[in-house]
Design an enzyme around this catalytic site. Sequence first.
Site, PDB file in Angstrom:
ATOM      1  CB  SER A  77      -0.804  -0.561   1.586  1.00  0.00           C
ATOM      2  OG  SER A  77      -1.873   0.942   0.731  1.00  0.00           O
ATOM      3  CG  ASP A  79      -7.189  -2.422  -4.088  1.00  0.00           C
ATOM      4  OD1 ASP A  79      -7.353  -1.145  -3.451  1.00  0.00           O
ATOM      5  OD2 ASP A  79      -6.210  -2.296  -3.296  1.00  0.00           O
ATOM      6  CG  HIS A 111      -6.322  -1.664   0.180  1.00  0.00           C
ATOM      7  ND1 HIS A 111      -5.124  -1.579  -0.945  1.00  0.00           N
ATOM      8  CD2 HIS A 111      -5.680  -1.539   0.860  1.00  0.00           C
ATOM      9  CE1 HIS A 111      -4.138  -0.872  -0.607  1.00  0.00           C
ATOM     10  NE2 HIS A 111      -5.046  -0.904   0.606  1.00  0.00           N
TER      11      HIS A 111
END
Length: 295
Positions: free
Chosen positions: A144, A238, A268
Amino acid sequence: MSTLAEIREVALEAAGHAFRVRVYPAARPTGATLVWAHGGGFLGGTLDMPEADQTAHLLAERGVAVVSVGYSLAPADPLLELPDEARGPNMPSRQQIEAEIAASGPRVRFPVASLQLLAAFDWATEHAAELGGDADRVAIGGASAGANLAAGAALRARDRGARAPSALLLCYGVLHADLPAPRPDLAEALGPDVVEPDGVLALNYVGDPALLADPYAFPGGHDVRGLPPTTIVNAGPDRLRASGEAFGAELAIAGVDVAVSQERGSAHGYLNHVDDPAARRTVDRFARALDTEGR
């Protein structure tokens, strides 16, 4: 999960700010070392979260020494300003956020965390032999926001002309300040009610809108020639998958060896779900990529 011996923390400093790394020696070293950064929207996350700790344990058990980076976080204003009625059931309370802010140390914006990732890479390279690794086989990666930081640090290493990471490993990363439009299959998977990111976290990270165009802040859409072989794993449903896919295409066009895959059934942040088989599959992909680059 097995307990690895000699896990320790080391205090470092970069960009005028102290930070720490947690070192996970490999159980049976293969020679590979990975500098790893957790996610959290640039303003959250800790070395204890599964995305950091479990990922490091699993890789160390597969022979990869891991240097997990507790980088300096950006201000948490977006979370504090969120109305109580807008907080979902899985979101931390205001009290929890305030407690995390108090425990996290000074809050700073770009470029501090990016420079700390590069400093952690340099430390890992210097100490690779102590970890049973090879100084020429130190990779960098993250999940991320951590994937963003890893990619930015890889660009910095490329541009300074000194030793650079041997590989780049990215999981459901945010590589573009403005997310590319989703492909039709992703749009269908997200459904009509998906909330488009409004850029608050990206702007909160850099502080100045002009810095959104800085390639070290958001590498997507910039010159990525000369980056190391890259493995990208995206989550299926996502919105950030569009960024990972686009970054993979940019790397391929630039002549960088890149492999892009997708965990179709996982959303995610799945590395934070300790029982999600996708977490172990992703670790396996990363371990194989690090084994391949050593041959």
